[in-house]
Every structure is written in C-alpha cells, then in structure tokens.
Design a protein around this motif. Structure first.
Motif, PDB file in Angstrom:
ATOM      1  N   ASP A   1      44.834  51.701  71.563  1.00  0.00           N
ATOM      2  CA  ASP A   1      45.439  51.678  70.241  1.00  0.00           C
ATOM      3  C   ASP A   1      44.725  52.665  69.334  1.00  0.00           C
ATOM      4  O   ASP A   1      43.784  53.356  69.723  1.00  0.00           O
ATOM      5  CB  ASP A   1      45.403  50.266  69.664  1.00  0.00           C
ATOM      6  CG  ASP A   1      43.996  49.697  69.596  1.00  0.00           C
ATOM      7  OD1 ASP A   1      43.048  50.447  69.926  1.00  0.00           O
ATOM      8  OD2 ASP A   1      43.840  48.529  69.219  1.00  0.00           O
ATOM      9  N   ALA A   2      45.166  52.727  68.055  1.00  0.00           N
ATOM     10  CA  ALA A   2      44.606  53.697  67.120  1.00  0.00           C
ATOM     11  C   ALA A   2      43.126  53.447  66.871  1.00  0.00           C
ATOM     12  O   ALA A   2      42.357  54.389  66.687  1.00  0.00           O
ATOM     13  CB  ALA A   2      45.380  53.652  65.807  1.00  0.00           C
ATOM     14  N   LEU A   3      42.710  52.176  66.867  1.00  0.00           N
ATOM     15  CA  LEU A   3      41.307  51.854  66.632  1.00  0.00           C
ATOM     16  C   LEU A   3      40.424  52.408  67.743  1.00  0.00           C
ATOM     17  O   LEU A   3      39.425  53.099  67.470  1.00  0.00           O
ATOM     18  CB  LEU A   3      41.136  50.337  66.512  1.00  0.00           C
ATOM     19  CG  LEU A   3      39.685  49.849  66.394  1.00  0.00           C
ATOM     20  CD1 LEU A   3      39.034  50.401  65.142  1.00  0.00           C
ATOM     21  CD2 LEU A   3      39.643  48.318  66.409  1.00  0.00           C
ATOM     22  N   LEU A   4      40.762  52.123  68.988  1.00  0.00           N
ATOM     23  CA  LEU A   4      39.949  52.595  70.104  1.00  0.00           C
ATOM     24  C   LEU A   4      39.954  54.118  70.181  1.00  0.00           C
ATOM     25  O   LEU A   4      38.909  54.746  70.396  1.00  0.00           O
ATOM     26  CB  LEU A   4      40.453  51.989  71.411  1.00  0.00           C
ATOM     27  CG  LEU A   4      39.699  52.412  72.678  1.00  0.00           C
ATOM     28  CD1 LEU A   4      38.227  52.057  72.567  1.00  0.00           C
ATOM     29  CD2 LEU A   4      40.319  51.776  73.914  1.00  0.00           C
ATOM     30  N   LEU A   5      41.117  54.723  69.991  1.00  0.00           N
ATOM     31  CA  LEU A   5      41.202  56.180  70.048  1.00  0.00           C
ATOM     32  C   LEU A   5      40.394  56.832  68.923  1.00  0.00           C
ATOM     33  O   LEU A   5      39.750  57.875  69.134  1.00  0.00           O
ATOM     34  CB  LEU A   5      42.665  56.623  69.976  1.00  0.00           C
ATOM     35  CG  LEU A   5      43.499  56.362  71.233  1.00  0.00           C
ATOM     36  CD1 LEU A   5      44.982  56.595  70.949  1.00  0.00           C
ATOM     37  CD2 LEU A   5      43.035  57.262  72.376  1.00  0.00           C
ATOM     38  N   SER A   6      40.414  56.222  67.736  1.00  0.00           N
ATOM     39  CA  SER A   6      39.638  56.760  66.622  1.00  0.00           C
ATOM     40  C   SER A   6      38.146  56.656  66.901  1.00  0.00           C
ATOM     41  O   SER A   6      37.369  57.559  66.554  1.00  0.00           O
ATOM     42  CB  SER A   6      39.987  56.021  65.323  1.00  0.00           C
ATOM     43  OG  SER A   6      41.325  56.260  64.943  1.00  0.00           O
ATOM     44  N   ARG A   7      37.732  55.569  67.517  1.00  0.00           N
ATOM     45  CA  ARG A   7      36.317  55.425  67.877  1.00  0.00           C
ATOM     46  C   ARG A   7      35.928  56.448  68.941  1.00  0.00           C
ATOM     47  O   ARG A   7      34.850  57.048  68.874  1.00  0.00           O
ATOM     48  CB  ARG A   7      36.051  54.008  68.374  1.00  0.00           C
ATOM     49  CG  ARG A   7      36.140  52.941  67.291  1.00  0.00           C
ATOM     50  CD  ARG A   7      35.926  51.557  67.860  1.00  0.00           C
ATOM     51  NE  ARG A   7      34.601  51.431  68.438  1.00  0.00           N
ATOM     52  CZ  ARG A   7      34.199  50.379  69.150  1.00  0.00           C
ATOM     53  NH1 ARG A   7      35.034  49.381  69.374  1.00  0.00           N
ATOM     54  NH2 ARG A   7      32.978  50.333  69.646  1.00  0.00           N
ATOM     55  N   ILE A   8      36.806  56.649  69.922  1.00  0.00           N
ATOM     56  CA  ILE A   8      36.524  57.654  70.955  1.00  0.00           C
ATOM     57  C   ILE A   8      36.451  59.047  70.342  1.00  0.00           C
ATOM     58  O   ILE A   8      35.556  59.846  70.661  1.00  0.00           O
ATOM     59  CB  ILE A   8      37.600  57.600  72.054  1.00  0.00           C
ATOM     60  CG1 ILE A   8      37.506  56.276  72.823  1.00  0.00           C
ATOM     61  CG2 ILE A   8      37.451  58.784  73.012  1.00  0.00           C
ATOM     62  CD1 ILE A   8      38.627  56.078  73.825  1.00  0.00           C
ATOM     63  N   GLN A   9      37.382  59.331  69.438  1.00  0.00           N
ATOM     64  CA  GLN A   9      37.407  60.654  68.804  1.00  0.00           C
ATOM     65  C   GLN A   9      36.140  60.895  68.001  1.00  0.00           C
ATOM     66  O   GLN A   9      35.509  61.956  68.122  1.00  0.00           O
ATOM     67  CB  GLN A   9      38.635  60.776  67.898  1.00  0.00           C
ATOM     68  CG  GLN A   9      38.790  62.134  67.248  1.00  0.00           C
ATOM     69  CD  GLN A   9      39.982  62.188  66.316  1.00  0.00           C
ATOM     70  OE1 GLN A   9      39.831  62.135  65.105  1.00  0.00           O
ATOM     71  NE2 GLN A   9      41.178  62.271  66.886  1.00  0.00           N
ATOM     72  N   PHE A  10      35.742  59.921  67.199  1.00  0.00           N
ATOM     73  CA  PHE A  10      34.527  60.096  66.395  1.00  0.00           C
ATOM     74  C   PHE A  10      33.299  60.196  67.292  1.00  0.00           C
ATOM     75  O   PHE A  10      32.403  61.005  67.047  1.00  0.00           O
ATOM     76  CB  PHE A  10      34.379  58.932  65.417  1.00  0.00           C
ATOM     77  CG  PHE A  10      33.389  59.204  64.313  1.00  0.00           C
ATOM     78  CD1 PHE A  10      33.787  59.831  63.143  1.00  0.00           C
ATOM     79  CD2 PHE A  10      32.062  58.846  64.444  1.00  0.00           C
ATOM     80  CE1 PHE A  10      32.881  60.105  62.127  1.00  0.00           C
ATOM     81  CE2 PHE A  10      31.145  59.102  63.444  1.00  0.00           C
ATOM     82  CZ  PHE A  10      31.551  59.731  62.281  1.00  0.00           C
ATOM     83  N   GLY A  11      33.272  59.373  68.342  1.00  0.00           N
ATOM     84  CA  GLY A  11      32.148  59.428  69.268  1.00  0.00           C
ATOM     85  C   GLY A  11      32.043  60.770  69.969  1.00  0.00           C
ATOM     86  O   GLY A  11      30.947  61.312  70.152  1.00  0.00           O
ATOM     87  N   PHE A  12      33.183  61.337  70.362  1.00  0.00           N
ATOM     88  CA  PHE A  12      33.173  62.641  71.029  1.00  0.00           C
ATOM     89  C   PHE A  12      32.694  63.730  70.086  1.00  0.00           C
ATOM     90  O   PHE A  12      31.834  64.557  70.451  1.00  0.00           O
ATOM     91  CB  PHE A  12      34.583  62.971  71.538  1.00  0.00           C
ATOM     92  CG  PHE A  12      34.745  64.382  72.021  1.00  0.00           C
ATOM     93  CD1 PHE A  12      34.269  64.766  73.259  1.00  0.00           C
ATOM     94  CD2 PHE A  12      35.375  65.335  71.227  1.00  0.00           C
ATOM     95  CE1 PHE A  12      34.405  66.072  73.711  1.00  0.00           C
ATOM     96  CE2 PHE A  12      35.518  66.641  71.662  1.00  0.00           C
ATOM     97  CZ  PHE A  12      35.032  67.008  72.910  1.00  0.00           C
ATOM     98  N   VAL A  13      33.208  63.725  68.864  1.00  0.00           N
ATOM     99  CA  VAL A  13      32.855  64.786  67.923  1.00  0.00           C
ATOM    100  C   VAL A  13      31.386  64.710  67.539  1.00  0.00           C
ATOM    101  O   VAL A  13      30.686  65.733  67.505  1.00  0.00           O
ATOM    102  CB  VAL A  13      33.763  64.695  66.670  1.00  0.00           C
ATOM    103  CG1 VAL A  13      33.286  65.670  65.594  1.00  0.00           C
ATOM    104  CG2 VAL A  13      35.208  65.005  67.041  1.00  0.00           C
ATOM    105  N   ILE A  14      30.895  63.507  67.268  1.00  0.00           N
ATOM    106  CA  ILE A  14      29.500  63.399  66.845  1.00  0.00           C
ATOM    107  C   ILE A  14      28.551  63.657  68.015  1.00  0.00           C
ATOM    108  O   ILE A  14      27.435  64.150  67.832  1.00  0.00           O
ATOM    109  CB  ILE A  14      29.231  62.028  66.186  1.00  0.00           C
ATOM    110  CG1 ILE A  14      27.964  62.113  65.327  1.00  0.00           C
ATOM    111  CG2 ILE A  14      29.094  60.928  67.238  1.00  0.00           C
ATOM    112  CD1 ILE A  14      27.731  60.901  64.457  1.00  0.00           C
ATOM    113  N   SER A  15      28.983  63.350  69.234  1.00  0.00           N
ATOM    114  CA  SER A  15      28.145  63.644  70.402  1.00  0.00           C
ATOM    115  C   SER A  15      28.001  65.144  70.590  1.00  0.00           C
ATOM    116  O   SER A  15      26.920  65.638  70.943  1.00  0.00           O
ATOM    117  CB  SER A  15      28.742  63.007  71.658  1.00  0.00           C
ATOM    118  OG  SER A  15      28.744  61.599  71.572  1.00  0.00           O
TER     119      SER A  15
END
Length: 470
Positions: free
Chosen positions: A2-16
C-alpha cells in the motif's frame, strides 16, 4: 504494497543512498584540514599531492550528497504531509538552522577551497578548508538534533494536535541527542579512516604510490586506534540511553521476549519468531546481557511481551542490523590492534594479510553506518515521533500507491544512473592515485584559465600506475 509501505521503502531507499556521502565528507573535510596543516608546517610535496588527491574525492562526494539530500526534503511535503503539518513548527526551524549555519558556511568557502589555490594566500586557503570542515560538523549537529527529537521528543506542547515549541534548549538538546551526535561523528570519522587506510593498503599491495600509501595507512592506524575504542565507549552509553528512553527498541535489538529472573542472557544469534513470540535456534550466554545492557549482573530490561504486538517494531531487521553493526565494529577493533602489534614489530607495511585486511575493510564503515541507521529508524516503529505520532498517521492523506510506486521506480533508475556514474569516477580517481599536482595558472602573467580541481587527468589510470611504479 500500500501507499504507507511504499512510502517507507521510498524514503528508506533515498536516505540510504544519501547518508553514505555525508558520512564520507564529514571525515574527509577534517582529513583535508589535517593534510593541509601538515603541508604548511613541512612544505613536503607529498602532503600537497595527497591534499589535491583527496580534495577531488571530497568534491565529488559532497556534490552527490547535496543532490541526494534535496530529494529528502521534498518527501516531507509529498509523502509525509501530516508529519510536516503537525511537527513542522519544530522540525522546520531545526532544518532551517542547518541551512543558515552549515550550508551557507560550506558554500561560502567551498569555492575558495576548490579553486583558490595560488589565488589566495596559503593561510587563507587553509582557513577555507577548516571552515568547510567546521560546516560539515555543524550540519551534522542540526540534522542529528532534528532526528533525535523524533526519537526522544522533549520541550514541546501539543495544541489542537500540533506540536508547538515550549523550550528550544530542551528540543535541541533532547535526551538522546548528545549520545547520537557523538556516535554519528565518530562513525563518519571511522568510515573515512578505513577508506583512507584501505586505499593506502591497496597501493602498497599493488606496489604503486608506495610512499603515499605508507603515509595514509600509518595515519589511518593511529586515528583508528583512538576513534574505534572511543566509539565502543560511546556506543555503550548510547545503549544505556536507549534502554531508558526507548525500551521497546532495545528489546527488539536483543530479541528479548520475556523477563529472565536472575539476569538477562546475551543473544549472540537467533532467528526471531514474531508469530510465536520467541527465538528459534538461539545461541546465548546466560546473564551476560545484564552486564552489557545494565552494567549489573542481575539487571533487567523491558521485554517485548511487556507491550502489545501493535506497539513493537519489526524485530528481525532490527536484531540482525544491530549485529552487523556491532560485528563490524569488533572486526575493526581487531584489525587495529593487529596493525598496532605489526607496527611495533616494524612489519605494518610488509604484512600481506594485514594489508589485505585493510583492503577488505575499506567500505566496512558504510555498511556499519547503514546498519546503525536501520536499527535507529526501524526500531522506533510504529512511531515516526516516538510514542506520540504513529507512522501510519503521518502519511499524506491523498497519496496513492500507484504514484508512490512510479516515483520510487524513477528514483531507483535515476539514482543508479547518476550515482553509478559518480562512483565509477571516484573509482577512477582512486585507481589513478595521488599524482604530482599541476600548478595553478600564473595570475601574475595574466593567465585566466581556471584550475581543474576535479579532473582525473588526461592520462589513463594504467599509464599513471606505470609511471608511479617507475
């Protein structure tokens, strides 16, 4: 998905992708200041060549760090609008202070640092290098302060669901901030230290740039001998602070499910079973956990079962990431101690297995930093502001899973392309190595062509290596 999990993955990828570049530039800026100071004192041409060699690497890393960091700020408005709305009165000023103090300081002196050689006095150029180094540390101060406030919020009041500042002193210097600032700065310095030592060891193993390699490895060993034990001490204090203010995170780090009368065991390895609320294939040392986590033989920490399952973070990623970080830290410490012993026996530069060890550990600091940030960020779940605002409630209300997925794919493609090219260029710079620096244009004779501080040179790395051997 869902949008929540995808948003967390997106933020995690960018900050990593982002954090690895500031982690390198924080340490490199101070290393450059040290190198230029040594050159000013000795006028040794090798120090000057090392300065311009690492200056190129710093400049490329700094640029990629700035580009990747800009994307993070946009995500607060696109994906996490509720967080921005409710906590913006606190997080906004903290991030603005970082721009007003650190970024402006770095931007003011970076041009002098990169292009001012022989255009300004040597002392002024050294001052510019020191200001850039100071700017990276000030930037770390404000970023860690903002993130620490989300971990251990203090100095606030809540009015109609909005966080309002009550004491800026308590906000900035929140309970976890001093420990996390020291931990992050030391981590950045250690990461840079092992990059420098690994590059130096690689030159010695290949038989190129031998004198430069010896100088880099020697200083890396000295600094690591000071910084790694200090990091162990600071990490211990940080762990005690986590146990006091974020006990559920500490329980997830140790996969500690139940209370153990007489002392907490130290779990070396296990497969956390969140469904059954237990550990499978556990290898643990009885009572040692109490000594490490509470500094007493029978001390207790809050178990995971003390809170409902909905209040717990995902245990497996926190548990394993913590052990990756600690394991790499212990490997660093062992390598440093072995290097000191070999140095005492005058075999530091001749020991093949030690040189290979430094080469193998060149990028270990980046892995440890990423693992540490995964522990910090995943461990505070399900909250984005610990105990006060859940991550699910901070999501933008109208963001759709399709748009987040599409932007995530774009980010992955762009980041792999841009940063892949940047990392390839960094590899080319390292492979070429520190070469005699070409003098800047002679302004007294009217030359106007600017120096090229980021150029790797017209010669191929293979040609440069052949010349270095001869």
């Amino acid at each position: 998905m869902d949008a929540l999990l995808l948003s967390r993955i997106q933020f995690g990828f960018v900050i990593s992708c982002h954090i690895v570049f500031p982690a390198l530039t924080i340490g490199l800026a101070s290393w450059l200041a040290f190198i230029e100071f040594r050159w000013l004192r000795t006028r040794d041409a090798l120090w000057r060549d090392l300065y311009f060699f690492w200056l190129k690497i710093f400049a490329i890393s700094f640029g990629m760090g700035v580009v990747s960091g800009i994307v993070l700020s946009f995500q607060f408005g696109t994906n996490w609008a509720v967080l921005s709305e409710r906590a913006g009165n606190i997080l906004g000023p903290l991030l603005s202070y970082e721009v007003l103090t650190a970024f402006f300081l770095e931007a003011s002196f970076l041009g002098v640092m990169l292009f001012g050689w022989k255009r300004v006095s040597h002392k002024l150029h050294f001052f510019a290098t020191c200001m850039v180094a100071l700017g990276t540390l000030i930037s770390t101060f404000w970023i860690i302060s903002a993130n620490s406030w989300m971990q251990t919020p203090a100095g606030y009041t809540i009015v109609d669901g909005i966080f309002e500042p009550a004491s800026w002193w308590d906000i900035v210097f929140n309970p976890s901030f001093p420990y996390r600032l020291a931990h992050m700065v030391l981590a950045a310095f250690i990461t840079t230290c092992f990059v420098i030592g690994g590059v130096g060891a690689s030159y010695l193993r290949r038989g190129v740039h031998v004198e430069a390699g010896k100088r880099m490895l020697k200083h890396a060993v000295v600094f690591a001998a000071l910084a790694v034990p200090a990091q162990v001490f600071v990490g211990d204090l940080h762990g005690l602070n986590v146990g006091e203010h974020q006990p559920t995170k500490l329980a997830a780090m140790e996969a500690h499910w139940e209370r153990h009368e007489g002392g907490v065991p130290l779990v070396l390895f296990a497969v956390p079973n969140e469904r059954e609320e237990r550990n499978d294939y556990e290898i643990a040392i009885p009572k040692l956990g109490s000594l490490v986590l509470t500094h007493t033989l029978d001390g207790q920490i809050q178990p995971l079962k003390a809170v409902p399952a909905s209040e717990r973070p995902p245990v497996k990623p926190v548990f394993y990431a913590f052990r990756v970080m600690v394991g790499l830290g212990l490997a660093m410490l062992a390598l440093v101690l072995a290097s000191l012993w070999a140095w005492r026996r005058r075999r530091l530069f001749d020991s093949v297995w030690l040189l290979n060890g430094w080469r193998a550990m060149t990028l270990s600091g980046f892995v440890a930093i990423l693992a540490g940030w995964y522990v910090v960020e995943i461990g505070r779940q399900p909250y984005v502001i610990y105990g006060l605002l859940r991550t699910a409630d901070a999501l933008s209300p109208n963001v759709g899973a399709g748009s987040v997925l599409a932007s995530l794919i774009v980010f992955v493609v762009v980041y792999l392309t841009v940063f892949g090219a940047g990392i390839w260029y960094l590899h080319k710079l390292v492979r070429t190595g520190p070469l005699p620096h070409e003098p800047a244009p002679d302004t007294d004779d009217g030359e106007k062509t600017p120096a090229r501080p980021l150029s790797v040179g017209n010669r191929s790395p293979d040609t440069a290596i052949t010349e270095a051997r001869t």
